[in-house]
Design a protein around this motif. Structure first.
Motif, PDB file in Angstrom:
ATOM      1  N   ARG A 179      -8.462 -14.731  -4.839  1.00  0.00           N
ATOM      2  CA  ARG A 179      -7.354 -14.194  -4.043  1.00  0.00           C
ATOM      3  C   ARG A 179      -6.054 -14.942  -4.348  1.00  0.00           C
ATOM      4  O   ARG A 179      -5.173 -15.060  -3.492  1.00  0.00           O
TER       5      ARG A 179
ATOM      6  N   ARG B 151      -8.469  -6.588  -2.901  1.00  0.00           N
ATOM      7  CA  ARG B 151      -7.289  -5.722  -2.978  1.00  0.00           C
ATOM      8  C   ARG B 151      -7.357  -4.859  -4.245  1.00  0.00           C
ATOM      9  O   ARG B 151      -7.779  -5.327  -5.299  1.00  0.00           O
ATOM     10  N   VAL B 186      -5.526  -7.863  -8.413  1.00  0.00           N
ATOM     11  CA  VAL B 186      -5.565  -6.570  -7.735  1.00  0.00           C
ATOM     12  C   VAL B 186      -6.190  -5.577  -8.724  1.00  0.00           C
ATOM     13  O   VAL B 186      -5.693  -5.408  -9.828  1.00  0.00           O
ATOM     14  N   CYS B 198      -1.875   1.390  -2.845  1.00  0.00           N
ATOM     15  CA  CYS B 198      -2.376   0.029  -2.988  1.00  0.00           C
ATOM     16  C   CYS B 198      -2.985  -0.390  -1.659  1.00  0.00           C
ATOM     17  O   CYS B 198      -2.327  -0.312  -0.624  1.00  0.00           O
ATOM     18  N   ILE B 200      -4.417  -3.191   0.765  1.00  0.00           N
ATOM     19  CA  ILE B 200      -4.586  -4.593   1.133  1.00  0.00           C
ATOM     20  C   ILE B 200      -5.016  -4.614   2.598  1.00  0.00           C
ATOM     21  O   ILE B 200      -4.893  -3.592   3.296  1.00  0.00           O
ATOM     22  N   GLU B 204      -3.641  -9.902   4.564  1.00  0.00           N
ATOM     23  CA  GLU B 204      -2.778  -9.924   3.376  1.00  0.00           C
ATOM     24  C   GLU B 204      -1.404  -9.350   3.707  1.00  0.00           C
ATOM     25  O   GLU B 204      -0.374  -9.887   3.296  1.00  0.00           O
TER      26      GLU B 204
END
Lengths: 220, 220
Positions: A179, B151, B186, B198, B200, B204
């Protein structure tokens, strides 16, 4: 000239990143430049008057353990924080008493409480949200003092010199791992009587996969 | 040659960042390259058998609203998730039913539940933690299926081509603002029948100051 060097530093770091695996990355720089990370959960700093209202006149906070910043400690005591939409229970009190009460919460808590969470450095409370604090002996309605702490790095002035930064400067910090990433706008707080530590909150730590043993690099 | 262009792109973006204010930043590139962000809170995907156990034999989930990925929707139904140390209540169920149940939680939840949170893409469940799910008509003990979502960015294969990425590739994404920064690793998920977004999670999003109107750039 200084700006040029900054750009060069960042370009070099990208080139290194592009050509070397994580484990091969310039170990010498890493040893010289890494900083321990302290992960802050929600907490409250209380004024003497508010300790009296919440815990009783003349009540003394009970130290649980020392924190990284000299003279600061976590206390046995907790308070409940109430906003128009919800409640946060068991918010740890940190000592010693401060001139003004300050509650530091997570961005996620602002939705739960139903208040706006201003991103601020400790002590910069003008125009921030208020909340009601509840203790075993009474409650206090703060008109302001609730913040989401802006990430920052405590260090001594001589450490700032070593890292090539100055008090108040904003830097970026980098994290490795699955991460991994970069957090921008991290404020340098270079003052006497500081312990070298980068302070981020639990949401920032979880988002970047940070643990209490993580050390970070300053990217200028 | 492609690598050289990537480095040049990043160098240029740093130079632009250093010399222009946020509002002046290369609008043409931004329009061409930004991607909407979807913020995921904790949720559960349930198998048909587990829906039967939790809500009753033959129970049909009630759609609350469609999600960005075609055919996916949030349901009226919630479940309780229990681990050895604690409980998460009101975990939203997403539909439709899947071949295998999967619970997506936040890193912070793993401490509360007392289980390990493997960072995984949806569907990659081997060796992940289990938990007990509780519904109004019964409970199910999962031996695995609890993940912290890695992610990722959903896109169509033709959009991947446009962005110069391929399915499975790991990219970095950049966020502006006072909590701005870069998230690495990612995963690109380029599949037919995808909505460009996207994904998350809320930790995050909070760490990076992201809201539902945020759009991001891919940094390769």
């Amino acid at each position: 000239m200084e700006q040029y060097e900054e750009v060069l530093d960042r370009v070099l770091s990208i080139l290194v990143e592009g050509n070397l695996s994580k484990n091969q990355q310039a170990p010498v720089t890493e040893i010289a430049k890494t900083i321990p990370v302290g992960i802050s959960n929600r907490h409250a700093h209380l004024s003497r008057a508010d300790i009296d209202s919440l815990f009783g006149k003349g009540y003394e906070l009970t130290k649980l353990k020392d924190l990284s910043q000299p003279g600061q400690y976590a206390c046995k005591e907790c308070v409940t924080i109430c906003g128009p939409k919800g409640v946060l229970e068991k918010i740890r009190v940190l000592g010693p008493a401060r001139p003004v009460s300050q509650i530091e919460i997570l961005q996620g808590d602002t939705f739960k409480l139903g208040i706006k969470g201003e991103l601020r450095l400790s002590g910069d409370l003008n125009g921030t949200s208020g909340a009601t604090m509840i203790g075993p002996k009474g409650s206090v309605q703060l008109t302001q003092g609730v913040i989401v702490a802006q990430r920052h790095i405590h260090m001594l002035p001589e450490e700032a010199k070593h890292f090539g930064v100055v008090d108040g400067e904003q830097v970026s910090i980098e994290f490795d791992g699955p991460r991994g990433g970069v957090l921008n706008n991290v404020i340098i707080r270079a003052t006497a009587n500081s312990g070298l530590e980068c302070h981020i909150d639990t949401e920032e730590a979880n988002a970047l996969g940070v643990t209490s043993s993580t050390r970070i690099d300053i990217l200028k």
